[in-house]
Write an enzyme that holds these catalytic residues in place. Sequence first.
Site, PDB file in Angstrom:
ATOM      1  CB  CYS A  55      -0.843   0.131   1.078  1.00 42.42           C
ATOM      2  SG  CYS A  55      -1.650   1.484   1.527  1.00 42.42           S
ATOM      3  CB  CYS A  58       0.849   1.146   4.884  1.00 35.27           C
ATOM      4  SG  CYS A  58      -0.367   0.318   5.019  1.00 35.27           S
ATOM      5  CG  HIS A 118      -4.052  -1.151   4.631  1.00 31.95           C
ATOM      6  ND1 HIS A 118      -3.839  -0.515   3.589  1.00 31.95           N
ATOM      7  CD2 HIS A 118      -4.913  -2.239   4.099  1.00 31.95           C
ATOM      8  CE1 HIS A 118      -4.153  -0.935   2.363  1.00 31.95           C
ATOM      9  NE2 HIS A 118      -4.712  -2.285   2.821  1.00 31.95           N
ATOM     10  CG  ASN A 158     -13.965   9.436  -4.710  1.00 31.87           C
ATOM     11  OD1 ASN A 158     -15.090   9.720  -4.615  1.00 31.87           O
ATOM     12  ND2 ASN A 158     -13.434   9.600  -5.555  1.00 31.87           N
ATOM     13  CB  CYS A 165     -11.608   4.814  -3.914  1.00 34.02           C
ATOM     14  SG  CYS A 165     -10.305   4.723  -2.726  1.00 34.02           S
ATOM     15  CB  SER A 166      -8.340   0.693  -6.577  1.00 33.30           C
ATOM     16  OG  SER A 166      -7.283   1.753  -6.693  1.00 33.30           O
ATOM     17  CG  HIS A 169      -4.278   3.407   4.011  1.00 28.70           C
ATOM     18  ND1 HIS A 169      -3.313   2.676   4.282  1.00 28.70           N
ATOM     19  CD2 HIS A 169      -4.341   4.502   4.797  1.00 28.70           C
ATOM     20  CE1 HIS A 169      -2.617   3.385   5.668  1.00 28.70           C
ATOM     21  NE2 HIS A 169      -3.522   4.305   5.673  1.00 28.70           N
ATOM     22  CG  HIS A 171      -6.766   7.461   0.944  1.00 29.57           C
ATOM     23  ND1 HIS A 171      -7.484   6.451   0.488  1.00 29.57           N
ATOM     24  CD2 HIS A 171      -6.830   8.208  -0.202  1.00 29.57           C
ATOM     25  CE1 HIS A 171      -7.556   6.266  -0.703  1.00 29.57           C
ATOM     26  NE2 HIS A 171      -7.324   7.324  -1.242  1.00 29.57           N
ATOM     27  CD  GLN A 173      -8.016  12.338  -4.209  1.00 26.92           C
ATOM     28  OE1 GLN A 173      -7.287  13.166  -4.866  1.00 26.92           O
ATOM     29  NE2 GLN A 173      -8.904  11.249  -4.552  1.00 26.92           N
ATOM     30  CG  HIS A 301     -23.321  22.264   2.992  1.00 26.80           C
ATOM     31  ND1 HIS A 301     -23.147  23.427   2.571  1.00 26.80           N
ATOM     32  CD2 HIS A 301     -23.392  21.513   1.849  1.00 26.80           C
ATOM     33  CE1 HIS A 301     -23.106  23.812   1.449  1.00 26.80           C
ATOM     34  NE2 HIS A 301     -23.215  22.530   0.908  1.00 26.80           N
ATOM     35  CE  LYS A 316     -30.194   7.904  -8.622  1.00 26.07           C
ATOM     36  NZ  LYS A 316     -31.458   7.316  -9.390  1.00 26.07           N
TER      37      LYS A 316
HETATM   38 ZN   LIG Z   1     -23.096  21.791  -1.017  1.00 23.79          ZN
HETATM   39 ZN   LIG Z   2      -2.383   1.180   3.631  1.00 20.16          ZN
END
Ligand SMILES: [Zn+2]
Ligand SMILES: [Zn+2]
Length: 350
Positions: A55, A58, A118, A158, A165-166, A169, A171, A173, A301, A316
């Site tokens: 990873c 990590c 992780h 994500n 998101c593969s 771990h 996290h 952004q 928000h 969906k």
């Molecule tokens: Zn908004």
């Molecule tokens: Zn990790």
Amino acid sequence: MKNTSALDFAAQPHRRWNPLTQEWVLVSPHRTQRPWQGQVEAVAAEASTSFDPACYLCPGNVRAGGIKNPDYRETYVFDNDFAALQPQTPPGKLDQEGLLVARSEAGRCRVVCFSPRHDLTMARMSASELLPVVDVWAHESSELGSDPRIASVQVFENRGEMMGCSNPHPHGQIWANETIPNQLAKELHAFGAHYQSHNSTLLADYLELEMREEERLIYANEHFVLLVPFWAVWPFETLVVSRRPVPGLPQLTEEERAALADILRQTTIRYDNLFKVSFPYTMGFHQRPSDGGAHPEFHLHAHFYPPLLRSATVKKFMVGYEMLAMPQRDITAEAAAALLRNLPGKHYLG
Ligand SMILES: [Zn+2]
Ligand SMILES: [Zn+2]
């Protein structure tokens, strides 16, 4: 439980107005009965090891480009090795008859590791483990926003392979832009118009109304409220709103940050409990632009946009009419709120 007094047509097809984006969403509650041959998603295996030598997030591992992660104990923030935006982008401009229009865009992309572990997720972290994450978001928003070249800071996560998101771990952004992106621009416009005519923020007034109506509320603590917005598009879309109309993450008090950590945990625990799976979603905060203005009209928000519809494997799709015309949902916001509200606030894995 009070009823939405005037919405006596809730069981028939109708449109609902999103005052933040100034757009309609089509609601078709009768369709929840129709035969369904849903897409079956393979349930992603949960990360089971607290450290993965492969990873790139990590502690102690080497990332692309040869940078070695420090042996961090709480959170770790770094510039994305494959950043979509770069600080040193030279200015450029194209305008050909108002039809071929382009601008250069400078900015920065940061990665925030929520934990050295992780195998954790927001839902599996304690409120005291989540607090440093909230602190980092606030600090980064303030730091990035103080750069005169940065007009807005987008904090987001994500979660899950279904959302592209593969890496499991935990996290998120942070993307900081030279200009104000589309979604924030729409909201800024709506907040501005509302503040001018009411002298209060759009979400302060909306929150007051929802606290009266009660039927779309899921959870609340002293400083934040979790609800399914009246105009939700995604089946289990939620909105986290601060009770005090603060414009951004840096303006939260210490107590409010702790309350935010608590409500993020309560939100993600309920999501996981819904289908007994690590619930995928995109979540993110909308906060005032960092263009130097005070923006008293803006109200911090967070949006949670989860793709799951009726089980851990049925999601969906936004296709057909939704791509061409307007978004549409089957289950009503009120029904979704009732489902989430009645779930235990303790994670199903203990
Ligand atoms: Zn908004
Ligand atoms: Zn990790």
